[in-house]
Write a protein that holds these residues in place. Structure first.
Motif, PDB file in Angstrom:
ATOM      1  N   GLY A  86     -37.410  22.768 -24.283  1.00  0.00           N
ATOM      2  CA  GLY A  86     -37.103  22.608 -24.991  1.00  0.00           C
ATOM      3  C   GLY A  86     -37.157  22.995 -26.443  1.00  0.00           C
ATOM      4  N   ASP A  87     -36.549  22.315 -27.792  1.00  0.00           N
ATOM      5  CA  ASP A  87     -36.921  22.882 -28.849  1.00  0.00           C
ATOM      6  C   ASP A  87     -36.087  21.931 -30.254  1.00  0.00           C
ATOM      7  N   VAL A  88     -36.004  21.995 -31.169  1.00  0.00           N
ATOM      8  CA  VAL A  88     -34.877  21.103 -31.630  1.00  0.00           C
ATOM      9  C   VAL A  88     -35.010  21.360 -32.048  1.00  0.00           C
ATOM     10  N   PRO A  89     -34.051  22.871 -32.535  1.00  0.00           N
ATOM     11  CA  PRO A  89     -33.079  23.740 -32.356  1.00  0.00           C
ATOM     12  C   PRO A  89     -31.503  23.625 -31.589  1.00  0.00           C
ATOM     13  N   MET A  90     -32.364  23.183 -30.272  1.00  0.00           N
ATOM     14  CA  MET A  90     -31.519  23.244 -29.236  1.00  0.00           C
ATOM     15  C   MET A  90     -31.201  21.790 -28.921  1.00  0.00           C
ATOM     16  N   ALA A  91     -32.095  20.696 -29.300  1.00  0.00           N
ATOM     17  CA  ALA A  91     -31.624  19.595 -29.283  1.00  0.00           C
ATOM     18  C   ALA A  91     -30.697  19.339 -29.797  1.00  0.00           C
ATOM     19  N   VAL A  92     -30.893  19.776 -31.207  1.00  0.00           N
ATOM     20  CA  VAL A  92     -29.854  19.279 -32.332  1.00  0.00           C
ATOM     21  C   VAL A  92     -28.210  19.764 -32.114  1.00  0.00           C
ATOM     22  N   ARG A  93     -28.053  21.232 -31.254  1.00  0.00           N
ATOM     23  CA  ARG A  93     -27.001  21.996 -31.089  1.00  0.00           C
ATOM     24  C   ARG A  93     -26.515  21.044 -29.767  1.00  0.00           C
ATOM     25  N   ALA A  94     -27.426  20.335 -28.838  1.00  0.00           N
ATOM     26  CA  ALA A  94     -26.808  19.746 -28.099  1.00  0.00           C
ATOM     27  C   ALA A  94     -25.959  19.016 -28.505  1.00  0.00           C
ATOM     28  N   MET A  95     -26.694  17.762 -29.721  1.00  0.00           N
ATOM     29  CA  MET A  95     -26.021  16.328 -29.551  1.00  0.00           C
ATOM     30  C   MET A  95     -24.882  16.487 -30.575  1.00  0.00           C
ATOM     31  N   ARG A  96     -25.183  17.884 -31.332  1.00  0.00           N
ATOM     32  CA  ARG A  96     -23.732  17.652 -32.127  1.00  0.00           C
ATOM     33  C   ARG A  96     -22.440  18.189 -31.361  1.00  0.00           C
ATOM     34  N   ALA A  97     -22.457  19.187 -30.188  1.00  0.00           N
ATOM     35  CA  ALA A  97     -21.432  19.239 -29.067  1.00  0.00           C
ATOM     36  C   ALA A  97     -21.340  17.740 -28.527  1.00  0.00           C
ATOM     37  N   GLY A  98     -22.372  16.817 -28.777  1.00  0.00           N
ATOM     38  CA  GLY A  98     -21.608  15.848 -28.162  1.00  0.00           C
ATOM     39  C   GLY A  98     -21.973  15.151 -26.550  1.00  0.00           C
ATOM     40  N   ALA A  99     -23.414  16.279 -26.907  1.00  0.00           N
ATOM     41  CA  ALA A  99     -24.299  15.329 -25.183  1.00  0.00           C
ATOM     42  C   ALA A  99     -24.841  13.767 -26.058  1.00  0.00           C
ATOM     43  N   ILE A 100     -24.861  12.999 -24.794  1.00  0.00           N
ATOM     44  CA  ILE A 100     -25.165  12.153 -24.222  1.00  0.00           C
ATOM     45  C   ILE A 100     -26.861  12.116 -24.826  1.00  0.00           C
ATOM     46  N   ASP A 101     -26.985  12.879 -24.262  1.00  0.00           N
ATOM     47  CA  ASP A 101     -29.062  12.608 -24.247  1.00  0.00           C
ATOM     48  C   ASP A 101     -29.682  14.773 -23.922  1.00  0.00           C
ATOM     49  N   PHE A 102     -30.547  14.763 -24.395  1.00  0.00           N
ATOM     50  CA  PHE A 102     -31.287  15.951 -23.819  1.00  0.00           C
ATOM     51  C   PHE A 102     -32.772  15.371 -23.781  1.00  0.00           C
ATOM     52  N   ILE A 103     -33.030  15.858 -22.307  1.00  0.00           N
ATOM     53  CA  ILE A 103     -34.088  15.198 -22.160  1.00  0.00           C
ATOM     54  C   ILE A 103     -35.140  16.922 -21.127  1.00  0.00           C
ATOM     55  N   GLU A 104     -35.933  16.977 -21.344  1.00  0.00           N
ATOM     56  CA  GLU A 104     -36.776  18.045 -21.312  1.00  0.00           C
ATOM     57  C   GLU A 104     -37.660  17.376 -19.877  1.00  0.00           C
ATOM     58  N   LYS A 105     -37.862  18.946 -19.288  1.00  0.00           N
ATOM     59  CA  LYS A 105     -38.464  18.647 -17.672  1.00  0.00           C
ATOM     60  C   LYS A 105     -40.026  19.160 -17.996  1.00  0.00           C
ATOM     61  N   PRO A 106     -40.861  18.804 -17.044  1.00  0.00           N
ATOM     62  CA  PRO A 106     -40.443  17.700 -15.792  1.00  0.00           C
ATOM     63  C   PRO A 106     -40.454  16.393 -16.579  1.00  0.00           C
ATOM     64  N   LEU A 107     -39.002  16.070 -15.076  1.00  0.00           N
ATOM     65  CA  LEU A 107     -38.294  15.043 -16.053  1.00  0.00           C
ATOM     66  C   LEU A 107     -38.358  13.326 -15.395  1.00  0.00           C
ATOM     67  N   ASN A 108     -38.183  12.479 -16.181  1.00  0.00           N
ATOM     68  CA  ASN A 108     -38.951  11.151 -15.928  1.00  0.00           C
ATOM     69  C   ASN A 108     -37.501  10.707 -15.235  1.00  0.00           C
ATOM     70  N   ASN A 109     -37.120   9.937 -13.982  1.00  0.00           N
ATOM     71  CA  ASN A 109     -36.706  10.438 -13.292  1.00  0.00           C
ATOM     72  C   ASN A 109     -35.798   9.025 -13.188  1.00  0.00           C
ATOM     73  N   GLN A 110     -36.701   7.642 -13.557  1.00  0.00           N
ATOM     74  CA  GLN A 110     -35.973   6.739 -14.409  1.00  0.00           C
ATOM     75  C   GLN A 110     -35.079   6.618 -15.588  1.00  0.00           C
ATOM     76  N   LEU A 111     -36.253   7.203 -17.030  1.00  0.00           N
ATOM     77  CA  LEU A 111     -35.120   7.862 -17.841  1.00  0.00           C
ATOM     78  C   LEU A 111     -33.535   8.410 -17.221  1.00  0.00           C
ATOM     79  N   LEU A 112     -33.610   9.574 -16.656  1.00  0.00           N
ATOM     80  CA  LEU A 112     -32.417   9.835 -16.144  1.00  0.00           C
ATOM     81  C   LEU A 112     -31.599   9.846 -15.613  1.00  0.00           C
TER      82      LEU A 112
END
Length: 203
Positions: free
Chosen positions: A86-112
Motif C-alpha cells: 500500500g501507498d498513498v497514490p494507490m489509495a487515492v487512485r482506488a478511492m477516486r475510481a469509487g472503491a469503498i475502502d483500501f485495506i493493507e495486508k496483513p488484513l484485520n479480519n473484523q474490519l474486512l
C-alpha cells in the motif's frame, strides 16, 4: 426466498483466496474466488447482489485496472481493494475510481468483514434503485415533448403561471400538460415527480 449475496475474491495468491473463503463462508455468504482479473471478468454473474474484494498487484490486469474497467463498463458493484504494497497514490487512485475502502495486508479480519457487509448493503440499495429507474425512464419516454418540458419545470418547483410564461403557452395548456404528465408518471405531487425525474436522470 432471499438471494444469498456473493463476495467475489480476486487474488493471484492461492493462500489468500483460501483464507478469505474460510473466513467468509461461515457468515452465510457465497464466496467465489478467481486467480486473475481476466478470470473474474469472464465468469462473474452481473445480476447478483455482490461485492468485489481485489488485490492490487497481480500478473496481467491489476486490481486497480480491474476496478477502473468495471466502472467504465457501468458496473455499480462495490469494490474493496487490498494490497501488501500500500501507498498513498494507490489509495487515492482506488478511492477516486469509487472503491469503498483500501485495506493493507496483513488484513484485520473484523474490519474486512465489516466493510464487506457495508459493501453488500450498498450493492442491494443500488440494485433496488436501478429497479426503480427503468420503469420511471419508460414512463418519462412515453410523455410528449411538451409534457416532458412541463414535467421538468414542475419538478424544478415552477408554478403554472411561471411555466406558461417561460414556454409561451396559455395557463390552461400548462394545466392540461401538467395533469397528463403527472398521471402518466404516476406522481401525486411536484416533489414526488422531482424524485422520479432525479432518479431517472431527466433533471
Amino acid at each position: 426466498m432471499t438471494e444469498t449475496p456473493v463476495v467475489h475474491i480476486v487474488d493471484d495468491d492461492d493462500a489468500m483466496r483460501h483464507s478469505l473463503e474460510w473466513l467468509l463462508k461461515p457468515l452465510g455468504l457465497e464466496v467465489k474466488t478467481y486467480a486473475s482479473a481476466a478470470s473474474f471478468l469472464s465468469n462473474h454473474d452481473r445480476d447478483r447482489v455482490a461485492c468485489l474484494v481485489t488485490d492490487v498487484r497481480m500478473p496481467g490486469m491489476s486490481g486497480l485496472e480491474l476496478h477502473e474497467a468495471l466502472a467504465k463498463a457501468g458496473s455499480t458493484m462495490p469494490v474493496i481493494v487490498i494490497t501488501g504494497h500500500g501507498d498513498v497514490p494507490m489509495a487515492v487512485r482506488a478511492m477516486r475510481a469509487g472503491a469503498i475502502d483500501f485495506i493493507e495486508k496483513p488484513l484485520n479480519n473484523q474490519l474486512l468483514i465489516e466493510r464487506i457487509h457495508e459493501a453488500l448493503r450498498l450493492a442491494r440499495a443500488r440494485r433496488d434503485e436501478a429497479g426503480q429507474i427503468a420503469p420511471i425512464r419508460a414512463r418519462f419516454s412515453a410523455l410528449t415533448a411538451r409534457e416532458r418540458e412541463v414535467a421538468c419545470l414542475v419538478a424544478a418547483g415552477r408554478q403554472n403561471k411561471m411555466i406558461a410564461h417561460e414556454l409561451g403557452i396559455s395557463l390552461k395548456t400548462v394545466e392540461i400538460h401538467r395533469h397528463n404528465a403527472m398521471d402518466k408518471m404516476g406522481a401525486t405531487t411536484g416533489a414526488d415527480l422531482a424524485r422520479m425525474l432525479t432518479l431517472a436522470g431527466a433533471i
